[in-house]
Design an enzyme around this catalytic site. Structure first.
Site, PDB file in Angstrom:
ATOM      1  N   GLN A 103       0.674  -1.064   0.045  1.00 27.41           N
ATOM      2  CA  GLN A 103      -0.447   0.167   0.309  1.00 27.41           C
ATOM      3  C   GLN A 103       1.288   0.903   0.244  1.00 27.41           C
ATOM      4  OE1 GLN A 103      -1.770   1.495   3.956  1.00 27.41           O
ATOM      5  NE2 GLN A 103      -4.169   0.776   2.665  1.00 27.41           N
ATOM      6  N   TYR A 178      -5.489  11.053   3.443  1.00 26.35           N
ATOM      7  CA  TYR A 178      -3.774  10.987   3.519  1.00 26.35           C
ATOM      8  C   TYR A 178      -3.715  11.771   2.217  1.00 26.35           C
ATOM      9  CZ  TYR A 178      -4.137   6.843   6.834  1.00 26.35           C
ATOM     10  OH  TYR A 178      -3.813   6.275   8.092  1.00 26.35           O
ATOM     11  N   ARG A 352      -9.860  -6.903  10.597  1.00 25.34           N
ATOM     12  CA  ARG A 352     -10.001  -7.136  11.868  1.00 25.34           C
ATOM     13  C   ARG A 352     -10.314  -8.822  12.124  1.00 25.34           C
ATOM     14  NH1 ARG A 352     -14.416  -3.230  13.245  1.00 25.34           N
ATOM     15  NH2 ARG A 352     -14.875  -3.589  11.688  1.00 25.34           N
TER      16      ARG A 352
END
Length: 409
Positions: A103, A178, A352
């Site tokens: 990423q 971001y 998760r």
């Protein structure tokens, strides 16, 4: 709506030049396993374990494309000196039969790094920097053409370095507040030139980055874009905007979109689909992080988790484009995964769930399990600040010793 009731999550799929053995992606999550700014042995072990557990593509989170692009100290940086450590990680993943994605990102004004080459953190627009309330950098700097050209070069070079390090894909982070998200979002982008105003103008710079990355590695690596299909906050982008963004990224040639949501500062519950427990907010040794979490708790409403919490928004994107899409958001049972497949999504990304059970995909494939043990409690998020890095509170903590050692020794 694209209906395909016969599509199996265990069937292969092509993403640009890459073939994946099944439809499962480990979503990017900040693991806190780069104590020296490079992958640790613990990070390599984590991603290798995900590959051996059946995940087709595992994503290494937050690889900054420049030192200015970091959000936190010791964040991973794609630079030549770090390549042996990234290569140790990708080799470990490949030995277990999986593929690895880097990423690539730039934090813009969402940063806690004070040492930088510009007087102020770069962003779409200048002025007051609300993130700077937690770091002492109260002003941000609007990017000019020279800044943009440099960041475009940084992303392209980061992608080339990822290829050299053995990655099979790169994921351009365009969400969560971001830098590229700061251009896309009307919350941050107040420009009055060709990069501001309309949604098409706000996508102009992120599209330049995507085009440069595609030109750099698109024949060799899958080029993925992760973005927020809805920002989950008043005056932010809606799911209807998210569908338009998908159309533009499809036109530019992205191989896959990962459909996330929310913003780090403004709407983190939109991202995670549930509130953070109190202990995540107050038991932090890092005072900056503790303050950030306390402020978020005051801002965010209490939200109870529900499976497939982003599906209604994601359906609007699925209806808008023909390109491959990865659903992200609360898929934690075989029934919900099969529903996502049946509604025409090509892959499912999980965070998760796979922190809780790295071998969950193998358990699903063998019939040993249908429902994940993950409770979506979000405590794993706070665990990334522990010496061993991210882990599920239902299992064992990460190995602090391995986490202090560079991946390549």
């Amino acid at each position: 709506m694209h209906q395909n009731p016969d599509r199996s999550p265990f069937s292969p799929v092509n993403i640009g030049p890459l073939t994946l053995k099944n439809r499962f992606i480990k979503a990017a999550t900040n693991e806190g396993m780069s104590a020296q700014g490079v992958p640790s042995r613990q990070l390599a072990k984590l991603h290798a374990g995900l590959a051996s557990g059946g995940v087709a593509l595992t994503t290494v989170a937050y690889c900054a494309v420049s030192r200015d692009g970091r959000t936190l100290p010791n964040q991973l940086i794609l630079e030549r000196d770090s390549l042996p450590h990234f290569k140790a990680l990708t080799d470990a993943v490949h030995r277990e039969g999986g593929k690895a994605s880097a990423q690539i990102t730039h934090g813009g004004c969402f940063t806690f790094i004070r040492e930088r080459s510009t007087p102020r953190p770069l962003s779409a627009s200048g002025g007051f920097n609300k993130i700077g309330m937690m770091s002492g950098m109260f002003l941000k700097q609007a990017m000019n053409e020279a800044d943009m050209e440099q960041v475009v070069r940084d992303f392209a070079q980061g992608a080339r370095l990822a290829r050299e390090a053995g990655f099979d894909a790169v994921e351009i982070h365009m969400g969560h507040g971001y830098l590229l998200s700061q251009f896309i979002s009307p919350l941050y982008n107040k420009r009055r030139d060709q990069y501001g105003g309309s949604l098409e103008n706000r996508l102009r710079f992120p599209r330049r980055v995507l085009r440069a990355v595609l030109d750099a590695v698109g024949q060799d690596l899958a080029v993925v874009c992760k973005y927020s299909i809805t920002e989950g906050v008043r005056a932010g982008n809606s799911a209807e905007d998210g569908a338009q963004i998908a159309r533009m990224l499809e036109q530019e040639g992205a191989h896959l979109l990962v459909l996330s949501a929310g913003m780090n500062a403004e709407s983190i519950t939109t991202m995670f689909g549930s509130s953070f427990p109190k202990e995540n907010r107050v038991q932090q040794k890092n005072p900056v992080i503790a303050l950030a979490m306390a402020l978020q708790r005051r801002m965010d409403p209490v939200v109870e988790f529900r499976e497939l919490y982003l599906l209604e928004h994601a359906r609007k994107v699925r209806a808008a484009v023909k390109m491959p899409l990865a659903y992200l958001g609360g898929a934690k049972s075989l029934a919900s995964i099969e529903q996502v497949m049946a509604e025409g999504f090509d892959l499912v990304a999980m965070g998760r769930v796979l922190i809780a059970e790295p071998d969950y995909v193998n358990k699903l494939a063998s019939g040993a399990s249908r429902n994940s043990i993950c409770t979506a409690c979000n405590r794993c998020v706070a665990m990334m600040y522990t010496p061993g890095g991210t882990s599920c509170v239902l299992g064992q903590p990460g190995d602090a010793q391995l986490n202090s050692q560079r991946a390549a020794g």
